[in-house]
Design a protein around this motif. Structure first.
Motif, mmCIF file in Angstrom:
data_model
loop_
_atom_site.group_PDB
_atom_site.id
_atom_site.type_symbol
_atom_site.label_atom_id
_atom_site.label_comp_id
_atom_site.label_asym_id
_atom_site.label_seq_id
_atom_site.Cartn_x
_atom_site.Cartn_y
_atom_site.Cartn_z
ATOM 1 N N UNK A 1 1.030 -1.473 -0.019
ATOM 2 C CA UNK A 1 -0.193 -0.067 -0.104
ATOM 3 C C UNK A 1 1.150 1.391 0.000
ATOM 4 N N UNK A 2 1.703 1.383 0.781
ATOM 5 C CA UNK A 2 3.124 2.308 0.549
ATOM 6 C C UNK A 2 4.053 1.962 1.739
ATOM 7 N N UNK A 3 4.982 2.627 0.653
ATOM 8 C CA UNK A 3 6.321 2.455 0.737
ATOM 9 C C UNK A 3 6.943 3.830 1.648
ATOM 10 N N UNK A 4 8.139 3.893 2.157
ATOM 11 C CA UNK A 4 8.860 5.378 2.963
ATOM 12 C C UNK A 4 9.964 4.638 2.702
ATOM 13 N N UNK A 5 10.848 4.917 1.994
ATOM 14 C CA UNK A 5 12.506 4.760 2.105
ATOM 15 C C UNK A 5 13.201 5.840 2.147
ATOM 16 N N UNK A 6 13.583 5.724 2.874
ATOM 17 C CA UNK A 6 15.074 6.766 3.427
ATOM 18 C C UNK A 6 14.767 8.048 3.596
ATOM 19 N N UNK A 7 13.684 7.974 4.758
ATOM 20 C CA UNK A 7 13.481 9.751 4.559
ATOM 21 C C UNK A 7 13.929 9.535 5.929
ATOM 22 N N UNK A 8 14.372 11.617 5.825
ATOM 23 C CA UNK A 8 15.055 12.478 7.163
ATOM 24 C C UNK A 8 13.796 13.161 6.745
ATOM 25 N N UNK A 9 14.188 13.914 8.167
ATOM 26 C CA UNK A 9 13.060 15.081 8.459
ATOM 27 C C UNK A 9 14.647 16.019 10.218
ATOM 28 N N UNK A 10 14.977 17.275 9.383
ATOM 29 C CA UNK A 10 15.230 17.803 10.386
ATOM 30 C C UNK A 10 14.208 19.069 10.914
ATOM 31 N N UNK A 11 14.404 19.125 12.276
ATOM 32 C CA UNK A 11 14.421 20.737 12.423
ATOM 33 C C UNK A 11 15.479 21.732 12.917
ATOM 34 N N UNK A 12 14.571 22.868 12.337
ATOM 35 C CA UNK A 12 15.677 24.004 12.831
ATOM 36 C C UNK A 12 14.832 25.030 14.129
ATOM 37 N N UNK A 13 15.314 25.283 14.917
ATOM 38 C CA UNK A 13 15.331 26.636 15.813
ATOM 39 C C UNK A 13 16.167 26.844 16.308
ATOM 40 N N UNK A 14 16.150 27.310 17.665
ATOM 41 C CA UNK A 14 17.429 28.519 18.250
ATOM 42 C C UNK A 14 18.421 27.515 18.838
ATOM 43 N N UNK A 15 17.761 26.498 19.229
ATOM 44 C CA UNK A 15 18.910 25.697 19.733
ATOM 45 C C UNK A 15 19.384 25.105 18.728
ATOM 46 N N UNK A 16 20.056 24.806 17.292
ATOM 47 C CA UNK A 16 20.263 24.543 16.735
ATOM 48 C C UNK A 16 19.468 23.206 15.492
ATOM 49 N N UNK A 17 20.257 22.439 14.406
ATOM 50 C CA UNK A 17 19.860 21.430 13.682
ATOM 51 C C UNK A 17 19.511 20.577 14.730
ATOM 52 N N UNK A 18 18.243 19.822 15.105
ATOM 53 C CA UNK A 18 18.235 18.509 14.993
ATOM 54 C C UNK A 18 17.227 17.111 13.670
ATOM 55 N N UNK A 19 18.550 16.523 13.738
ATOM 56 C CA UNK A 19 17.572 15.444 12.889
ATOM 57 C C UNK A 19 16.437 14.298 13.570
ATOM 58 N N UNK A 20 15.118 14.553 12.997
ATOM 59 C CA UNK A 20 14.674 14.116 13.891
ATOM 60 C C UNK A 20 14.040 12.224 13.337
ATOM 61 N N UNK A 21 14.201 12.646 11.999
ATOM 62 C CA UNK A 21 14.640 11.391 11.574
ATOM 63 C C UNK A 21 15.462 11.247 10.473
ATOM 64 N N UNK A 22 15.905 10.258 10.580
ATOM 65 C CA UNK A 22 17.203 9.394 9.999
ATOM 66 C C UNK A 22 17.335 8.136 9.228
ATOM 67 N N UNK A 23 17.204 8.567 8.128
ATOM 68 C CA UNK A 23 16.714 7.266 6.803
ATOM 69 C C UNK A 23 16.190 6.210 7.148
ATOM 70 N N UNK A 24 15.264 6.996 7.501
ATOM 71 C CA UNK A 24 13.600 5.802 8.317
ATOM 72 C C UNK A 24 13.050 5.340 6.532
ATOM 73 N N UNK A 25 12.797 3.906 6.646
ATOM 74 C CA UNK A 25 12.322 3.432 5.502
ATOM 75 C C UNK A 25 10.769 2.600 6.463
ATOM 76 N N UNK A 26 9.794 1.925 5.886
ATOM 77 C CA UNK A 26 9.034 1.096 6.219
ATOM 78 C C UNK A 26 7.856 1.237 5.045
ATOM 79 N N UNK A 27 7.660 -0.350 5.124
ATOM 80 C CA UNK A 27 6.468 -0.940 4.201
ATOM 81 C C UNK A 27 5.611 -1.050 5.070
ATOM 82 N N UNK A 28 4.032 -0.384 4.469
ATOM 83 C CA UNK A 28 2.886 -0.818 4.563
ATOM 84 C C UNK A 28 2.229 -1.573 3.817
ATOM 85 N N UNK A 29 1.702 -3.040 4.422
ATOM 86 C CA UNK A 29 0.796 -3.534 3.563
ATOM 87 C C UNK A 29 -0.295 -3.451 3.304
ATOM 88 N N UNK A 30 -1.352 -3.733 2.634
ATOM 89 C CA UNK A 30 -2.991 -3.779 2.594
ATOM 90 C C UNK A 30 -3.740 -4.133 3.507
#
Ligand SMILES: Nc1ncnc2c1ncn2[C@@H]1O[C@H](COP(=O)(O)OP(=O)(O)OP(=O)(O)O)[C@@H](O)[C@H]1O
Ligand SMILES: [Mg+2]
Length: 223
Positions: A1-30
């Motif tokens: 049904x869906x596939x996430x591949x090598x997802x990264x997500x980072x936030x930048x705020x006053x305290x700097x950069x924070x990598x929250x998701x770091x090469x995350x993969x997920x397969x979800x089947x029907x």
């Protein structure tokens, strides 16, 4: 049904950069019922927001069915409306409206008025969730567990293929949490809705058929 591949997500705020998701993969089947646990701040809501197309990843790909999700706004809102239902931790119900009106709300995104069939569909869902008697009650007068069930009905009104739920039992006592857990099981089994649910509760995670833990930006298989 869906596939996430090598997802990264980072936030930048006053305290700097924070990598929250770091090469995350997920397969979800029907038909999957997936539970995701993880410490507070580990990125669970961020992950659900990406799955729900509310935010875009910095890197990586997301494929939903045959569609490669891009940030084309038109395409995303259509997908979000038709294919994905979301239950937010704080419910996000409109307090001035009744339970039934809240459940019908997503339909008003596409049409000016709600058909008789749609109202019947909402009533069937309320019956399925055991909240028929609350139909005309103002949601601000409902208990936490009742609000959760209204929010679940609203997420299901467009018959989504995928239901995303962020801590649906986070604020409930054990009895209500168990009730909601059983309802998710019933939605998965009887409505054949694929579910990805974030939870702090090990009990809640047990009702799912796959369980992952979000650790250092990646998903680890549990069981
Ligand atoms: N819009 C934002 N801007 C900056 N930082 C953010 C933003 N959203 C989330 N974060 C940070 O990213 C991290 C992950 O947040 P997220 O809400 O995904 O965690 P969570 O696992 O859902 O936590 P909880 O269990 O407490 O709900 C946190 O450190 C949070 O402070
Ligand atoms: Mg969260």
């Amino acid at each position: 049904m869906l596939q996430l591949n090598n997802i990264t997500k980072q936030y930048t705020d006053g305290s700097g950069i924070r990598k929250v998701l770091d090469g995350l993969s997920l397969q979800v089947d029907d038909g999957d019922f997936i539970a995701i646990t993880g410490e507070s701040g580990s990125g669970k809501t961020t992950l659900l927001s990406i799955l729900g197309t509310l935010i875009a990843p910095d890197e990586g790909t997301y494929t939903l069915g045959d569609v490669k999700i891009t940030d084309s706004a038109d395409q995303l809102s259509a997908i979000r409306n038709k294919q994905i239902g979301m239950v937010f931790q704080d419910h996000r119900l409109l307090p001035q409206f009744t339970a039934l009106q809240n459940i019908l709300l997503p339909l008003l995104a596409n049409e000016d008025s709600v058909s008789k069939e749609a109202t019947e569909k909402a009533e069937q869902l309320m019956d399925f969730m055991g909240i028929s008697l609350l139909k005309d009650k103002n949601v601000s007068n409902l208990s936490g567990g009742e609000k959760t069930r209204v929010a679940i009905c609203r997420a299901l009104i467009n018959q989504p293929l995928l239901l995303l739920a962020d801590e649906p039992t986070g604020q409930l006592d054990d009895v209500n949490a168990q009730l909601v857990a059983n309802l998710f099981k019933k939605i998965n089994a009887e409505l054949h809705t694929t579910i990805v649910m974030v939870t702090h509760s090990q009990e809640m995670a047990k009702v799912a058929n796959k369980c992952f833990s979000l650790l250092q930006g990646k998903l680890i298989v549990k069981n």
